[in-house]
Design an enzyme around this catalytic site. Structure first.
Site, PDB file in Angstrom:
ATOM      1  CG  ASN A   1      -1.567   1.423   1.787  1.00  0.00           C
ATOM      2  OD1 ASN A   1      -1.848   1.938   0.430  1.00  0.00           O
ATOM      3  ND2 ASN A   1      -2.673   1.085   2.530  1.00  0.00           N
TER       4      ASN A   1
ATOM      5  CE  LYS B   1      -0.678   3.317   4.393  1.00  0.00           C
ATOM      6  NZ  LYS B   1      -0.288   2.872   6.185  1.00  0.00           N
TER       7      LYS B   1
ATOM      8  CG  HIS C   1      -6.034   1.969   5.702  1.00  0.00           C
ATOM      9  ND1 HIS C   1      -5.627   3.453   6.505  1.00  0.00           N
ATOM     10  CD2 HIS C   1      -4.949   0.936   5.057  1.00  0.00           C
ATOM     11  CE1 HIS C   1      -4.134   1.834   6.718  1.00  0.00           C
ATOM     12  NE2 HIS C   1      -3.696   1.361   6.072  1.00  0.00           N
TER      13      HIS C   1
ATOM     14  CD  GLU D   1      -3.109   5.284   7.089  1.00  0.00           C
ATOM     15  OE1 GLU D   1      -2.517   4.950   5.782  1.00  0.00           O
ATOM     16  OE2 GLU D   1      -1.767   4.778   8.107  1.00  0.00           O
TER      17      GLU D   1
ATOM     18  CD  GLU E   1      -3.439  -2.682   7.335  1.00  0.00           C
ATOM     19  OE1 GLU E   1      -2.416  -2.890   6.815  1.00  0.00           O
ATOM     20  OE2 GLU E   1      -3.430  -1.828   7.672  1.00  0.00           O
TER      21      GLU E   1
ATOM     22  N   GLY F   1       2.573   2.240  10.783  1.00  0.00           N
ATOM     23  CA  GLY F   1       3.865   3.343  11.136  1.00  0.00           C
ATOM     24  C   GLY F   1       4.363   3.524  12.553  1.00  0.00           C
TER      25      GLY F   1
ATOM     26  CB  SER G   1       5.047  -1.853  12.004  1.00  0.00           C
ATOM     27  OG  SER G   1       5.347  -0.721  12.204  1.00  0.00           O
TER      28      SER G   1
HETATM   29  O1  LIG Z   1      -1.429  -0.559   4.571  1.00  0.00           O
HETATM   30  C1  LIG Z   1      -1.109  -1.042   5.073  1.00  0.00           C
HETATM   31  C2  LIG Z   1      -0.248  -0.108   7.069  1.00  0.00           C
HETATM   32  O2  LIG Z   1      -1.411   0.867   7.005  1.00  0.00           O
HETATM   33  C3  LIG Z   1       0.589  -1.008   7.399  1.00  0.00           C
HETATM   34  O3  LIG Z   1       1.896   0.183   7.547  1.00  0.00           O
HETATM   35  P1  LIG Z   1       2.855  -0.173   7.691  1.00  0.00           P
HETATM   36  O4  LIG Z   1       3.642  -1.128   7.178  1.00  0.00           O
HETATM   37  O5  LIG Z   1       3.554   1.440   6.934  1.00  0.00           O
HETATM   38  O6  LIG Z   1       3.033  -0.567   9.001  1.00  0.00           O
END
Ligand SMILES: O=C[C@H](O)COP(=O)(O)O
Length: 252
Positions: free
Chosen positions: A9, A11, A95, A97, A167, A173, A212
């Site tokens: 992803n 983002k 998600h 977010e 998640e 993150g 993460s």
């Molecule tokens: O969609 C992915 C997740 O939000 C995980 O993000 P991350 O690997 O940066 O923690």
């Protein structure tokens, strides 16, 4: 036997040029598709050029969101049909977010799930609890509410292919990964919810872990019985790191 899936992803990151470079680097060392399915989800602006780069490869690409109507006066929105037109196979939905910054509720996620199915896209539906919810012992209540909202609106006949992603919000993150045991516990809980919905769905549905995931923790997460791959954020922006995560899934 569920084929592992590793989804990147991206983002809201990257120019088209940066997205092309990343896609080229991943394609150059493409993992064996018989061992792991690889998916990248660039921002809307780069889907088209990433799709061009990935032509002739087994690497899938998808989007990070959609709007539930096919077309119309919805300024700024993009429909599932438009994503299919770009060659997308997958779409990430719900998600945390989007739940946090754009007010997406379980009801909205269900509408988007139905729109994805209508458009012929495979939904990757995200669920997860916040740090305070976990501390309050509400993890199963929160994740259970999120998955049940979806299952109550879904039809077992058309569920096939749907991917679920667990998640934990506190792990996204932050560098704080759920331990393999913590993740497995929630994944097993989700699979029990799926079994109550439809036994075949429970057997076939891939449940990804996200939060993460890195090259150095992927293998032990993916070794868990109910973890079928990862939804990777930050580490998916580095081709070498992402490919190591894909290799860990291939070897699980
Ligand atoms: O969609 C992915 C997740 O939000 C995980 O993000 P991350 O690997 O940066 O923690």
């Amino acid at each position: 036997m569920r084929q592992p899936l590793v989804a990147g992803n991206w983002k809201m990151n990257g120019t088209r040029w940066e997205a092309e470079s990343l896609a080229k680097a991943i394609k150059a060392s493409e993992p064996d598709p018989a061992q792991v399915e690889v998916l990248v989800c660039p921002p809307f602006t780069a889907i088209d050029c990433v799709g061009e780069i990935l032509k002739g490869s087994a690497i899938r690409y998808g989007a990070q969101n959609l709007f539930w109507e096919k077309s119309g006066a919805y300024t700024g929105e993009v429909s599932g049909e438009m994503l299919r037109d770009l060659g997308c196979r997958y779409v990430i939905l719900g998600h945390s977010e989007r739940r946090q910054y754009f007010g997406e509720t379980d009801e909205v996620v269900v509408k988007k799930y139905q729109a994805a199915k209508r458009a012929g896209l495979v939904p990757v539906v995200c669920v997860g609890e916040t740090e305070s919810e976990r501390a309050a012992g509400q993890t199963e209540a929160v994740v259970g509410r999120q998955i049940q909202a979806l299952l109550q609106a879904a039809d077992p006949q058309t569920w096939q292919g749907t991917v679920v992603a667990y998640e934990p919000v506190w792990a996204i993150g932050t560098g704080l990964t759920a331990t393999p045991a913590q993740a497995q516990e929630v994944h097993a809980f989700l699979r029990r919810q799926l079994a109550a919905f439809d036994e075949a769905a429970a057997q076939c549905t891939r449940i990804l872990y996200g939060g993460s995931v890195k090259a150095d923790n992927a293998a032990e997460l993916f070794a868990q019985a109910d973890i079928d791959g990862g939804l990777v954020g930050g580490a998916s922006l580095n081709a070498e790191e992402f490919l190591k995560i894909c290799a860990a899934a291939a070897g699980a």
